[in-house]
Design an enzyme around this catalytic site. Structure first.
Site, PDB file in Angstrom:
ATOM      1  N   LYS A  11       0.861  -1.460   0.162  1.00  0.00           N
ATOM      2  CA  LYS A  11       0.200   0.010  -0.088  1.00  0.00           C
ATOM      3  C   LYS A  11       0.843   1.201   0.058  1.00  0.00           C
ATOM      4  O   LYS A  11       1.971   1.226   0.367  1.00  0.00           O
ATOM      5  CB  LYS A  11      -0.948  -0.102   1.088  1.00  0.00           C
ATOM      6  CG  LYS A  11      -1.907  -1.324   1.219  1.00  0.00           C
ATOM      7  CD  LYS A  11      -3.029  -0.932   2.432  1.00  0.00           C
ATOM      8  CE  LYS A  11      -4.042  -2.343   2.309  1.00  0.00           C
ATOM      9  NZ  LYS A  11      -4.947  -2.302   3.278  1.00  0.00           N
ATOM     10  N   PHE A  59     -15.409   3.865   7.085  1.00  0.00           N
ATOM     11  CA  PHE A  59     -13.817   4.122   6.668  1.00  0.00           C
ATOM     12  C   PHE A  59     -13.830   4.116   5.009  1.00  0.00           C
ATOM     13  O   PHE A  59     -12.600   4.305   4.793  1.00  0.00           O
ATOM     14  CB  PHE A  59     -12.968   3.348   7.323  1.00  0.00           C
ATOM     15  CG  PHE A  59     -13.029   1.873   7.174  1.00  0.00           C
ATOM     16  CD1 PHE A  59     -12.602   1.258   6.132  1.00  0.00           C
ATOM     17  CD2 PHE A  59     -13.519   1.179   8.218  1.00  0.00           C
ATOM     18  CE1 PHE A  59     -12.769  -0.106   5.850  1.00  0.00           C
ATOM     19  CE2 PHE A  59     -14.003  -0.196   7.880  1.00  0.00           C
ATOM     20  CZ  PHE A  59     -13.358  -0.845   6.643  1.00  0.00           C
ATOM     21  N   ARG A  87      -1.877 -14.334   4.324  1.00  0.00           N
ATOM     22  CA  ARG A  87      -2.705 -13.579   5.208  1.00  0.00           C
ATOM     23  C   ARG A  87      -1.945 -13.695   6.637  1.00  0.00           C
ATOM     24  O   ARG A  87      -2.022 -12.813   7.573  1.00  0.00           O
ATOM     25  CB  ARG A  87      -4.105 -13.989   5.580  1.00  0.00           C
ATOM     26  CG  ARG A  87      -4.868 -14.200   4.223  1.00  0.00           C
ATOM     27  CD  ARG A  87      -5.612 -12.625   3.978  1.00  0.00           C
ATOM     28  NE  ARG A  87      -6.451 -12.316   5.310  1.00  0.00           N
ATOM     29  CZ  ARG A  87      -7.120 -11.167   5.140  1.00  0.00           C
ATOM     30  NH1 ARG A  87      -7.174 -10.244   4.420  1.00  0.00           N
ATOM     31  NH2 ARG A  87      -8.138 -10.925   6.095  1.00  0.00           N
ATOM     32  N   THR A  93      -5.209  -7.038  10.725  1.00  0.00           N
ATOM     33  CA  THR A  93      -5.505  -5.766  10.334  1.00  0.00           C
ATOM     34  C   THR A  93      -5.125  -4.388  11.004  1.00  0.00           C
ATOM     35  O   THR A  93      -4.388  -3.683  10.618  1.00  0.00           O
ATOM     36  CB  THR A  93      -7.107  -5.654  10.137  1.00  0.00           C
ATOM     37  OG1 THR A  93      -7.562  -6.734   9.368  1.00  0.00           O
ATOM     38  CG2 THR A  93      -7.452  -4.250   9.200  1.00  0.00           C
ATOM     39  N   ARG A 104       2.656  -6.536   9.016  1.00  0.00           N
ATOM     40  CA  ARG A 104       2.044  -5.263   9.682  1.00  0.00           C
ATOM     41  C   ARG A 104       2.345  -4.799  11.164  1.00  0.00           C
ATOM     42  O   ARG A 104       2.688  -3.716  11.545  1.00  0.00           O
ATOM     43  CB  ARG A 104       0.514  -5.626   9.656  1.00  0.00           C
ATOM     44  CG  ARG A 104      -0.276  -5.574   8.324  1.00  0.00           C
ATOM     45  CD  ARG A 104      -1.494  -6.017   8.545  1.00  0.00           C
ATOM     46  NE  ARG A 104      -2.419  -5.688   7.206  1.00  0.00           N
ATOM     47  CZ  ARG A 104      -3.458  -6.219   6.799  1.00  0.00           C
ATOM     48  NH1 ARG A 104      -3.903  -7.138   7.648  1.00  0.00           N
ATOM     49  NH2 ARG A 104      -4.032  -5.777   5.591  1.00  0.00           N
ATOM     50  N   ASN A 114      -2.004   0.145   6.630  1.00  0.00           N
ATOM     51  CA  ASN A 114      -1.493  -1.121   7.260  1.00  0.00           C
ATOM     52  C   ASN A 114      -0.532  -1.770   6.410  1.00  0.00           C
ATOM     53  O   ASN A 114      -0.644  -2.961   6.254  1.00  0.00           O
ATOM     54  CB  ASN A 114      -2.448  -2.009   7.994  1.00  0.00           C
ATOM     55  CG  ASN A 114      -3.874  -2.145   6.843  1.00  0.00           C
ATOM     56  OD1 ASN A 114      -3.590  -1.860   5.721  1.00  0.00           O
ATOM     57  ND2 ASN A 114      -4.557  -2.709   7.296  1.00  0.00           N
ATOM     58  N   HIS A 117      -2.134  -5.270   1.589  1.00  0.00           N
ATOM     59  CA  HIS A 117      -3.354  -6.126   1.413  1.00  0.00           C
ATOM     60  C   HIS A 117      -3.108  -7.485   0.920  1.00  0.00           C
ATOM     61  O   HIS A 117      -2.111  -7.852   0.129  1.00  0.00           O
ATOM     62  CB  HIS A 117      -4.075  -5.401   0.270  1.00  0.00           C
ATOM     63  CG  HIS A 117      -5.437  -6.157  -0.331  1.00  0.00           C
ATOM     64  ND1 HIS A 117      -6.463  -6.392   0.306  1.00  0.00           N
ATOM     65  CD2 HIS A 117      -5.500  -7.006  -1.450  1.00  0.00           C
ATOM     66  CE1 HIS A 117      -7.362  -7.214  -0.442  1.00  0.00           C
ATOM     67  NE2 HIS A 117      -6.656  -7.692  -1.351  1.00  0.00           N
TER      68      HIS A 117
HETATM   69  P1  ATP Z   1      -6.879  -6.190   3.399  1.00  0.00           P
HETATM   70  O1  ATP Z   1      -8.235  -6.398   2.790  1.00  0.00           O
HETATM   71  O2  ATP Z   1      -6.427  -4.921   3.140  1.00  0.00           O
HETATM   72  O3  ATP Z   1      -6.093  -7.388   3.027  1.00  0.00           O
HETATM   73  P2  ATP Z   1      -8.162  -6.948   5.961  1.00  0.00           P
HETATM   74  O4  ATP Z   1      -8.731  -7.874   5.202  1.00  0.00           O
HETATM   75  O5  ATP Z   1      -7.231  -7.241   7.218  1.00  0.00           O
HETATM   76  O6  ATP Z   1      -7.158  -6.188   4.896  1.00  0.00           O
HETATM   77  P3  ATP Z   1     -10.507  -5.493   5.796  1.00  0.00           P
HETATM   78  O7  ATP Z   1     -11.599  -5.641   6.936  1.00  0.00           O
HETATM   79  O8  ATP Z   1     -10.819  -6.302   4.603  1.00  0.00           O
HETATM   80  O9  ATP Z   1      -8.986  -5.758   6.510  1.00  0.00           O
HETATM   81  O10 ATP Z   1     -10.418  -3.935   5.336  1.00  0.00           O
HETATM   82  C1  ATP Z   1      -9.712  -3.507   4.342  1.00  0.00           C
HETATM   83  C2  ATP Z   1      -9.024  -2.349   4.864  1.00  0.00           C
HETATM   84  O11 ATP Z   1      -9.584  -1.236   5.224  1.00  0.00           O
HETATM   85  C3  ATP Z   1      -7.795  -2.580   5.794  1.00  0.00           C
HETATM   86  O12 ATP Z   1      -6.732  -3.337   5.361  1.00  0.00           O
HETATM   87  C4  ATP Z   1      -7.518  -1.029   6.212  1.00  0.00           C
HETATM   88  O13 ATP Z   1      -6.484  -0.536   5.633  1.00  0.00           O
HETATM   89  C5  ATP Z   1      -8.717  -0.468   6.113  1.00  0.00           C
HETATM   90  N1  ATP Z   1      -9.666  -0.386   7.231  1.00  0.00           N
HETATM   91  C6  ATP Z   1     -10.363  -1.715   7.947  1.00  0.00           C
HETATM   92  N2  ATP Z   1     -10.857  -1.183   9.137  1.00  0.00           N
HETATM   93  C7  ATP Z   1     -10.735  -0.113   9.259  1.00  0.00           C
HETATM   94  C8  ATP Z   1     -10.920   0.947  10.268  1.00  0.00           C
HETATM   95  N3  ATP Z   1     -11.953   0.564  11.470  1.00  0.00           N
HETATM   96  N4  ATP Z   1     -10.682   2.103  10.150  1.00  0.00           N
HETATM   97  C9  ATP Z   1     -10.059   2.656   8.988  1.00  0.00           C
HETATM   98  N5  ATP Z   1      -9.782   1.848   8.003  1.00  0.00           N
HETATM   99  C10 ATP Z   1     -10.106   0.799   8.040  1.00  0.00           C
HETATM  100 MG    MG Z   2      -9.793  -7.614   3.231  1.00  0.00          MG
END
Ligand code: ATP
Ligand code: MG
Length: 133
Positions: A11, A59, A87, A93, A104, A114, A117
């Site tokens: 990212k 968000f 993962r 996350t 992370r 973070n 992805h």
């Molecule tokens: P990714 O999809 O990026 O691999 P993830 O699956 O761990 O990450 P998701 O729940 O799919 O997490 O959320 C997608 C992305 O949205 C996160 O990686 C983060 O960048 C952002 N995000 C998630 N939760 C929050 C939050 N509470 N506040 C701000 N940003 C968030």
């Molecule tokens: Mg995700």
């Protein structure tokens, strides 16, 4: 365990901070192969589509702004059980919850910024790989 492909994104926060090579070393040390890689800037339209699954989250707009704030590196990873394995290498996350020796834990600075992805299922891996490659 099946041989799988998954999508990895480094990212904007991590690209900007110069962590891409260190992140890819961690990916390769976990036994994953980087089959394809390209650096690009997401348009707002692309970011909105890529994260459309989160369109109802509070968000969503901030996330799309962040993901278009600078270059990203998108990669096709391959390996045994690649989706789950990557993962695991990424970590939780929220970096506060991420285990030691995860990407992370080392490089994320907030739940939003973070560093990486990774696809979370076979179906999404296919969709996301098709989106970029
Ligand atoms: P990714 O999809 O990026 O691999 P993830 O699956 O761990 O990450 P998701 O729940 O799919 O997490 O959320 C997608 C992305 O949205 C996160 O990686 C983060 O960048 C952002 N995000 C998630 N939760 C929050 C939050 N509470 N506040 C701000 N940003 C968030
Ligand atoms: Mg995700």
């Amino acid at each position: 365990m099946p041989n799988q492909k998954t999508l990895s994104i480094i990212k904007p926060d991590a690209v900007k901070a110069g962590h891409a090579n260190a992140i890819n070393l961690m990916i390769e040390n976990a036994g994953l192969k980087i089959l394809k890689k390209k650096e690009l800037n997401l348009t707002t339209e692309q970011a909105k589509e890529f994260y459309s699954i989160h369109s109802d989250k509070p968000f969503y707009n901030e996330l799309c702004n962040f993901m278009t704030s600078g270059p990203i590196i998108v990669q096709m990873l391959e390996g045994e059980n690649a989706i789950e394995l990557y993962r695991k290498v990424m970590g939780a996350t929220n970096p506060d919850d991420a285990e030691e020796n995860t990407i992370r834990k080392k490089f994320a600075t907030s739940i939003q910024e973070n560093a990486v992805h990774g696809s979370d299922s076979e179906e999404n891996a296919l969709k996301e790989l098709n989106f970029f490659f």
